[in-house]
Scaffold this motif. Structure first.
Motif, short mmCIF file in Angstrom:
data_model
loop_
_atom_site.label_atom_id
_atom_site.label_comp_id
_atom_site.label_asym_id
_atom_site.label_seq_id
_atom_site.Cartn_x
_atom_site.Cartn_y
_atom_site.Cartn_z
N VAL A 144 0.20 0.71 -1.62
CA VAL A 144 -1.18 0.21 -1.67
C VAL A 144 -1.52 -0.13 -3.13
O VAL A 144 -2.30 0.57 -3.78
CB VAL A 144 -2.17 1.26 -1.13
N PRO A 145 -0.94 -1.20 -3.64
CA PRO A 145 -1.12 -1.52 -5.07
C PRO A 145 -2.56 -1.87 -5.44
O PRO A 145 -2.93 -1.79 -6.62
CB PRO A 145 -0.18 -2.73 -5.27
N ALA A 146 -3.37 -2.23 -4.47
CA ALA A 146 -4.76 -2.62 -4.77
C ALA A 146 -5.71 -1.43 -4.83
O ALA A 146 -6.92 -1.62 -5.08
CB ALA A 146 -5.25 -3.62 -3.72
N ALA A 147 -5.22 -0.22 -4.58
CA ALA A 147 -6.09 0.95 -4.54
C ALA A 147 -6.54 1.34 -5.96
O ALA A 147 -5.76 1.89 -6.74
CB ALA A 147 -5.37 2.12 -3.88
N ALA A 148 -7.80 1.05 -6.27
CA ALA A 148 -8.32 1.42 -7.59
C ALA A 148 -8.57 2.92 -7.68
O ALA A 148 -8.40 3.54 -8.73
CB ALA A 148 -9.62 0.66 -7.85
#
Length: 311
Positions: A144-148
């Motif tokens: 989940v690379p977009a998980a800030a």
């Protein structure tokens, strides 16, 4: 008449293993344990008996269950399903051999004097799941690379809590990843933790290694699905139940090692002379169906690194 009587006599003196489990015994893991016993020459119901005692997650029952096995004078006690089972067995007897599967450092917890030479009545497998939280965080970031913001669910009553917290925080600092640390030690706490993660818009969750969480697999996986939170866990059972991914030591291998040691002790070896086994095999499991439901793209390179794909 002599042969049946002789057979009865052999059966009556068959050794008995006391199997003490802090959780509810898993069929797959028990198969691994029994196969290892069989490889050592012991078959349940033929030349060895197994007296099963399960606490089903109620650790306060373990000491009583361990005492029952001691009263029965079993030949060896196998303690699995959490470190509490090993501690209860050790508190109940200093003479009956104990073979444990422990996620807590057995030297630090006092079960053995050293990993190489236990020097007491206990030995077994050190399943060091807690040191893998940093690795799990890295894999979750790849999934989940977009998980800030990533939520981290830990049990504050776990003996490894500080080590788990430190490991995941260190990994987060190195990756410049924002975390939200959530605590849970009851079923209601788990519900609250997932609601909090959803309200804070956490993009993913890391569920820490913990025997209590292992006993609540269905609840945790269902909450992750309900709130559409991609989560990574310690064991494949979460993934088989519908969780996104897991990374951890092979628990089935740990049960095989426990079975092998139990067989060696039944043959006359002493726990004091059997080094504590440390795992060498780690499993990365991905559920592609869950990934698709969450709208996640799993890169081919990441899939290729998985030891098992659940579809």
């Amino acid at each position: 008449m002599v042969w049946p009587l002789a057979t009865h006599a052999q059966q009556s003196v068959a050794p008995v293993i006391g199997f003490l489990d802090g959780q509810t015994p898993d069929t797959r893991l028990m198969m691994a344990f029994r196969q290892a016993l069989k490889d050592a020459g012991f078959v349940e119901g033929r030349n060895v008996g197994i007296d099963y005692r399960s606490a089903s997650g109620h650790t306060d029952r373990l000491l009583t269950l361990a005492g029952d096995l001691v009263d029965r004078r079993v030949a060896v006690i196998v303690a699995t399903g959490g470190t509490a089972a090993a501690n209860a067995a050790y508190a109940a007897t200093t003479t009956i051999p104990i073979v444990f599967a422990s996620s807590v450092d057995p030297v630090a917890s006092g079960l053995v004097n050293s990993l190489n030479r236990p020097d007491g009545n206990a030995t077994g497998v050190y399943v060091f799941q807690q040191v893998l939280e940093g690795k799990r965080l890295g894999l979750l970031r790849e999934l989940v690379p977009a998980a800030a913001l990533i939520a981290v669910l830990l049990n504050p009553t776990n003996a490894n809590f500080q080590a788990q917290l430190g490991g995941v925080q260190e990994a987060a600092r190195a990756a410049v990843q924002q975390l939200s640390i959530l605590s849970a030690s009851t079923e209601r706490d788990i519900d609250t933790a997932f609601a909090t993660a959803a309200e804070s818009r956490a993009g993913a969750m890391l569920v820490g290694s913990d025997p209590f969480f292992d006993s609540r697999i269905d609840q945790i996986v269902a909450l992750a699905a309900r709130h559409a939170i991609p989560a990574i866990y310690e064991g494949r059972d979460f993934v088989v139940a519908g969780g996104l991914a897991s990374y951890g030591t092979s628990v089935a291998d740990a049960y095989r090692e426990v079975g092998m040691y139990a067989g060696r002790i039944l043959k006359g070896e002493k726990p004091a002379d059997l080094p504590v086994v440390q795992p060498t095999k780690f499993e990365f499991v991905i559920n592609l169906k869950t990934a698709k439901a969450l709208g996640l793209y799993v890169a081919p390179g990441l899939s290729a690194r998985a030891d098992e794909i659940v579809e």
